[in-house]
Motif scaffolding. Structure first.
Motif, PDB file in Angstrom:
ATOM      1  N   ALA A 138       0.661  -1.269   0.046  1.00  0.00           N
ATOM      2  CA  ALA A 138      -0.026   0.035  -0.071  1.00  0.00           C
ATOM      3  C   ALA A 138       0.804   1.338  -0.139  1.00  0.00           C
ATOM      4  N   PHE A 139       2.007   1.385   0.420  1.00  0.00           N
ATOM      5  CA  PHE A 139       2.838   2.531   0.559  1.00  0.00           C
ATOM      6  C   PHE A 139       4.021   2.750   0.304  1.00  0.00           C
ATOM      7  N   LEU A 140       4.755   1.543  -0.237  1.00  0.00           N
ATOM      8  CA  LEU A 140       5.986   1.715  -0.812  1.00  0.00           C
ATOM      9  C   LEU A 140       6.799   2.646  -0.351  1.00  0.00           C
ATOM     10  N   TYR A 141       7.224   3.554  -1.069  1.00  0.00           N
ATOM     11  CA  TYR A 141       8.309   4.699  -0.282  1.00  0.00           C
ATOM     12  C   TYR A 141       7.494   5.834  -0.065  1.00  0.00           C
ATOM     13  N   HIS A 142       6.211   6.187   0.079  1.00  0.00           N
ATOM     14  CA  HIS A 142       5.517   7.306   0.227  1.00  0.00           C
ATOM     15  C   HIS A 142       5.493   7.578   1.559  1.00  0.00           C
ATOM     16  N   SER A 143       5.235   8.975   1.822  1.00  0.00           N
ATOM     17  CA  SER A 143       5.579   9.323   3.424  1.00  0.00           C
ATOM     18  C   SER A 143       3.997   9.395   4.132  1.00  0.00           C
ATOM     19  N   VAL A 144       3.035   9.229   3.572  1.00  0.00           N
ATOM     20  CA  VAL A 144       1.794   9.063   4.387  1.00  0.00           C
ATOM     21  C   VAL A 144       1.520  10.117   5.459  1.00  0.00           C
ATOM     22  N   ILE A 145       2.091  11.502   5.035  1.00  0.00           N
ATOM     23  CA  ILE A 145       1.939  12.294   5.997  1.00  0.00           C
ATOM     24  C   ILE A 145       1.021  13.545   5.702  1.00  0.00           C
ATOM     25  N   SER A 146       0.212  13.179   4.442  1.00  0.00           N
ATOM     26  CA  SER A 146      -0.570  14.387   3.850  1.00  0.00           C
ATOM     27  C   SER A 146      -1.724  14.461   5.057  1.00  0.00           C
ATOM     28  N   LEU A 147      -2.266  13.428   5.642  1.00  0.00           N
ATOM     29  CA  LEU A 147      -3.437  13.680   6.437  1.00  0.00           C
ATOM     30  C   LEU A 147      -2.999  14.603   7.650  1.00  0.00           C
ATOM     31  N   TYR A 148      -1.753  14.401   8.096  1.00  0.00           N
ATOM     32  CA  TYR A 148      -1.091  15.312   9.194  1.00  0.00           C
ATOM     33  C   TYR A 148      -0.902  16.659   8.751  1.00  0.00           C
ATOM     34  N   LEU A 149      -0.506  16.913   7.477  1.00  0.00           N
ATOM     35  CA  LEU A 149      -0.299  18.277   6.798  1.00  0.00           C
ATOM     36  C   LEU A 149      -1.609  19.136   6.743  1.00  0.00           C
ATOM     37  N   ASN A 150      -2.719  18.167   6.323  1.00  0.00           N
ATOM     38  CA  ASN A 150      -4.140  18.817   5.675  1.00  0.00           C
ATOM     39  C   ASN A 150      -4.871  19.269   7.264  1.00  0.00           C
ATOM     40  N   ALA A 151      -4.423  18.223   8.200  1.00  0.00           N
ATOM     41  CA  ALA A 151      -5.097  18.672   9.376  1.00  0.00           C
ATOM     42  C   ALA A 151      -4.497  19.739  10.332  1.00  0.00           C
ATOM     43  N   GLY A 152      -3.147  20.113   9.842  1.00  0.00           N
ATOM     44  CA  GLY A 152      -2.771  20.916  10.548  1.00  0.00           C
ATOM     45  C   GLY A 152      -1.851  20.594  11.737  1.00  0.00           C
ATOM     46  N   LEU A 153      -1.321  19.479  11.831  1.00  0.00           N
ATOM     47  CA  LEU A 153      -0.376  18.776  12.818  1.00  0.00           C
ATOM     48  C   LEU A 153       0.919  18.939  12.335  1.00  0.00           C
ATOM     49  N   LEU A 154       1.146  19.189  10.991  1.00  0.00           N
ATOM     50  CA  LEU A 154       2.689  19.563  10.510  1.00  0.00           C
ATOM     51  C   LEU A 154       2.513  20.892   9.601  1.00  0.00           C
ATOM     52  N   ASP A 155       3.739  21.378   9.672  1.00  0.00           N
ATOM     53  CA  ASP A 155       3.736  22.685   8.884  1.00  0.00           C
ATOM     54  C   ASP A 155       4.511  22.463   7.657  1.00  0.00           C
ATOM     55  N   PRO A 156       4.009  22.826   6.585  1.00  0.00           N
ATOM     56  CA  PRO A 156       4.312  22.330   5.222  1.00  0.00           C
ATOM     57  C   PRO A 156       5.846  23.012   4.898  1.00  0.00           C
ATOM     58  N   LEU A 157       6.014  24.307   5.381  1.00  0.00           N
ATOM     59  CA  LEU A 157       7.270  24.900   5.183  1.00  0.00           C
ATOM     60  C   LEU A 157       8.593  24.129   5.862  1.00  0.00           C
ATOM     61  N   GLU A 158       8.070  23.845   7.270  1.00  0.00           N
ATOM     62  CA  GLU A 158       8.846  23.107   7.931  1.00  0.00           C
ATOM     63  C   GLU A 158       9.411  21.821   7.379  1.00  0.00           C
ATOM     64  N   VAL A 159       8.237  21.073   7.068  1.00  0.00           N
ATOM     65  CA  VAL A 159       8.562  19.683   6.468  1.00  0.00           C
ATOM     66  C   VAL A 159       9.542  19.823   4.963  1.00  0.00           C
ATOM     67  N   CYS A 160       9.315  20.913   4.316  1.00  0.00           N
ATOM     68  CA  CYS A 160      10.144  20.928   3.169  1.00  0.00           C
ATOM     69  C   CYS A 160      11.598  21.241   3.505  1.00  0.00           C
ATOM     70  N   LYS A 161      11.736  22.033   4.656  1.00  0.00           N
ATOM     71  CA  LYS A 161      12.817  22.481   4.880  1.00  0.00           C
ATOM     72  C   LYS A 161      13.942  21.179   5.558  1.00  0.00           C
ATOM     73  N   LYS A 162      12.961  20.356   6.073  1.00  0.00           N
ATOM     74  CA  LYS A 162      13.814  19.361   6.566  1.00  0.00           C
ATOM     75  C   LYS A 162      13.969  18.384   5.657  1.00  0.00           C
TER      76      LYS A 162
END
Length: 508
Positions: free
Chosen positions: A257-281
């Motif tokens: 189901a997942f291969l090498y995908h992050s499966v973090i879009s649910l966290y980004l879209n609910a506000g639990l992750l900051d998109p710019l911080e993720v990109c910087k990391k």
């Protein structure tokens, strides 16, 4: 004077603009699990459980930080049936006349709140990297709105993967290097799985009791439900999967189901992750030499490019964008999108996985379930509502441009320059689905032919008036014209047979 501070289920961010503007000594945060939001489409059980649990955890963290929180649970008899009802109830309870809110992501909620007899102070949602004004300025006067050029502006704005004024490595986009098919013997790390605590277990019991008729499997439930868990999941992805994400991001494998995908879009879209911080990391991982440029650029493009772009399109095009139907498609969504009862191995794999996990990656969505719906002429609004219901990361602002625009070409070319129509050959090239399918992907027509093959040609011919002059479609139409009459007739007859079975509710 007491004010209410509205926090929605996709606004679970400590630096939310409404919270920054509020006074924790006097204002009251309002959060609620309301029926209208849980049922306006039949959301996947895991989606409801994720959001309810994340909301409850966020409310607890606000209380620990000194906020007064008025939280309405779904099972509480007094909780309003809608966000508006809950705000009115809390306003009467606390003698409040003003509501502080961060702008809602969806047009229907924006309109809902505008109609309330309360003073609404609506603040911008500045958790996105591009402001609405920036996107509007970029879009103004352009004949075509293409993500690639917007993405370059975002790279320049943020400095991500830049070498002075030039893109790192000399190219803006490494997508051509990110199309390798995967093999089953690859090591594929699973996304981080989190154990359910007491709050989550209570929510799972609630969803089990109240939403039994909603689609999808509720258990096992392993999503993180707070920012700490979301950050841990993101860190795990960066370390274990990001290095090979680029190569295999378009690949599909049976049972994976997942291969090498992050499966973090649910966290980004609910506000639990900051998109710019993720990109910087992600950029830090590249700079440290722990992941190649094609992988990191491809990952950052999905957030900095595509996610920001579709949000801009949604706001720019307004509430009527969801009604787009450029190709005049009117077929009902087949029942197997809910049940997985189809002989097409690729569609069955995508649907079964979706119902089990509330997740499928972008190629499964675009090139399997999306492409079949496009070829079959399914009404775009029904396709959109299915995606909105079954995916844990789905909200209207992200789903409408992806489905109405990208997947179904129902906007006539606002998002994409051509329809993502493809025969079975693409799926065969990027997956192992076809090897175990009842249909023969090599067969173009007749009994046993992969339905994608004749439907592809039927799609082109029935939409020729609208697509024939599209410069990116010319080669396909020239290929059709060169086909012999017998092959043309066989393709049209096979397509008619498939469509007739769809309309009759027969197994396809």
């Amino acid at each position: 004077m007491t004010r209410l501070v509205l926090v929605l289920g996709d606004q679970l961010s400590e630096d939310l603009s409404a919270l920054r503007q509020a006074d924790k000594t006097s204002d009251i945060v309002v959060m609620a699990e309301v029926r209208a939001e849980a049922t306006y489409v039949k959301h996947h059980k895991k989606k409801i459980a994720f959001l309810f649990s994340a909301m409850r955890h966020f409310a607890e963290s606000l209380r620990a930080d000194g906020w007064q929180v008025a939280y309405g649970r779904y099972s509480d008899g007094e909780t309003g049936r809608s966000i508006g009802e809950e705000l009115l109830r809390r306003a009467a309870e606390h003698g409040a006349e003003e509501v502080l809110a961060t702008r809602c992501g969806e047009w229907r909620l924006r309109h809902h709140l505008e109609d309330l007899p309360l003073k609404m102070t609506v603040l911008p949602d500045d958790r996105f990297i591009a402001t609405e004004a920036e996107f509007g300025d970029w879009a103004e006067g352009r004949k075509q709105l293409r993500m690639e050029y917007f993405y370059r502006e975002m790279r320049r704005k943020t400095g991500l993967l830049m070498d002075g004024d030039d893109p790192e490595g000399g190219k803006w986009n490494y997508d051509a290097e990110n199309r390798k098919p995967a093999k089953g013997d690859l090591f594929m790390p699973a996304p981080m799985q989190h154990s359910a605590d007491r709050i989550t277990e209570e929510v799972l019991d609630l969803v089990e009791a109240e939403f039994a008729d909603h689609p999808g499997d509720l258990r096992p439930f392993w999503f993180g439900v707070d920012s700490t868990a979301a950050k841990r999941a993101c860190t795990r992805f960066m370390k274990e999967a990001l290095p090979q994400f680029g190569d295999y991001q378009d690949a599909m494998l049976e049972g994976e189901a997942f291969l090498y995908h992050s499966v973090i879009s649910l966290y980004l879209n609910a506000g639990l992750l900051d998109p710019l911080e993720v990109c910087k990391k992600a950029e830090e991982v590249y700079r440290a030499g722990d992941a190649p440029l094609n992988a990191v650029e491809g990952f950052i493009r999905q957030i900095l490019g595509w996610r920001e772009f579709v949000r801009g399109i949604y706001d720019l095009k307004g509430p009527d964008y969801v009604e787009g139907n450029f190709l005049g498609a009117g077929r009902d969504l087949p029942e197997f999108y809910w049940t997985g009862e189809t002989d097409m191995a690729c569609v069955k794999a995508a649907v079964d996985q979706t119902m089990a996990e509330g997740y499928a990656h972008h190629i499964q969505r675009l090139m399997v379930t999306g492409t079949f719906a496009l070829l079959a002429g399914v009404e775009p609004r029904q396709v959109h509502e299915w995606y909105l219901a079954v995916y844990v990361d789905a909200y209207e602002w992200v789903e409408v441009p992806n489905v109405i625009g990208m997947s179904q070409f129902a906007d006539g070319g606002v998002v994409g320059s051509k329809p993502y129509a493809a025969s079975g050959a693409y799926i065969d090239r990027m997956s192992d689905y076809c090897a175990g399918c009842r249909y023969d992907v090599k067969q173009k027509a007749g009994e046993g032919a992969c339905p994608f093959n004749p439907l592809y040609w039927d799609f082109l011919i029935r939409n020729r008036e609208k697509l024939g002059n599209n410069p990116r479609m010319g080669q396909m139409y020239r290929t059709w014209e060169k086909m012999g009459d017998e092959k043309k007739e066989a393709a049209r007859e096979s397509a008619a047979s498939v469509l007739e079975r769809l309309d009759d509710g027969a197994r396809v």
